[in-house]
Scaffold this motif. Structure first.
Motif, mmCIF file in Angstrom:
data_model
loop_
_atom_site.group_PDB
_atom_site.id
_atom_site.type_symbol
_atom_site.label_atom_id
_atom_site.label_comp_id
_atom_site.label_asym_id
_atom_site.label_seq_id
_atom_site.Cartn_x
_atom_site.Cartn_y
_atom_site.Cartn_z
ATOM 1 N N GLU A 42 0.832 -1.199 0.000
ATOM 2 C CA GLU A 42 0.000 0.000 0.000
ATOM 3 C C GLU A 42 0.869 1.251 0.000
ATOM 4 O O GLU A 42 1.980 1.254 0.527
ATOM 5 C CB GLU A 42 -0.912 0.037 1.230
ATOM 6 N N SER A 43 0.322 2.313 -0.560
ATOM 7 C CA SER A 43 0.972 3.610 -0.535
ATOM 8 C C SER A 43 -0.085 4.696 -0.675
ATOM 9 O O SER A 43 -1.237 4.412 -0.995
ATOM 10 C CB SER A 43 2.015 3.741 -1.649
ATOM 11 N N GLY A 88 -0.872 7.053 1.771
ATOM 12 C CA GLY A 88 -1.357 7.612 3.017
ATOM 13 C C GLY A 88 -0.634 8.894 3.370
ATOM 14 O O GLY A 88 0.359 9.266 2.748
ATOM 15 N N LEU A 134 -5.309 6.215 -2.153
ATOM 16 C CA LEU A 134 -4.456 5.105 -1.763
ATOM 17 C C LEU A 134 -4.267 4.146 -2.928
ATOM 18 O O LEU A 134 -5.180 3.933 -3.725
ATOM 19 C CB LEU A 134 -5.066 4.344 -0.585
ATOM 20 N N THR A 152 -0.965 1.382 5.221
ATOM 21 C CA THR A 152 -0.511 2.752 5.046
ATOM 22 C C THR A 152 -1.338 3.649 5.965
ATOM 23 O O THR A 152 -2.553 3.503 6.062
ATOM 24 C CB THR A 152 -0.622 3.204 3.574
ATOM 25 N N GLN A 153 -0.673 4.562 6.651
ATOM 26 C CA GLN A 153 -1.312 5.381 7.666
ATOM 27 C C GLN A 153 -2.027 6.576 7.047
ATOM 28 O O GLN A 153 -1.470 7.274 6.184
ATOM 29 C CB GLN A 153 -0.277 5.877 8.678
#
Length: 120
Positions: free
Chosen positions: A6-7, A9, A20, A114-115
């Motif tokens: 994931e990316s 965030g 996202l 991802t945050q």
């Protein structure tokens, strides 16, 4: 094994947007469904959105009308467009790939998250 990363965030103010991405090491067209979950501290993991191989979508009531899930099979990537973000959307967002409709534990692949932080 399918690896999901994931990316996208980050930190945004309430009302802002984030997109996202979930990149798969193998073809997502071979998977029954792709899902986005989220988990905040002291809260259970929550299903946010789902898209099946037949393009059927599902959204949690809390995000309906604000979030959009989509997939690009050529790029082996699933997206979650998040608009009108609220502080309660703050969480770690996880990408989940489902191998078959049986949706057993062994049919699921997970990214590391991802945050997303939405400030009030």
């Amino acid at each position: 094994q399918v690896r999901l990363v994931e990316s996208g965030g980050g930190l945004v103010q309430a009302g802002g947007s984030l997109n996202l991405s979930c990149a798969s090491s193998r073809g997502i067209d071979t998977l029954y469904a792709m899902r986005w979950y989220r988990q905040a501290p002291v809260k259970q993991r929550e299903l946010v959105a789902r898209i099946t191989s037949s393009a059927t979508t599902y959204y949690a009531d809390s995000v309906k009308g604000r979030f959009t899930i989509s997939r690009d099979n050529a790029k082996n990537t699933v997206y979650l467009q998040m608009n009108s973000l609220k502080p309660e959307d703050t969480a770690v967002y996880y990408c989940n790939g489902v191998r078959t409709f049986l949706d057993r534990n062994t049919d699921n692949y997970w990214g590391q998250g991802t945050q997303v932080v939405v400030s009030s």
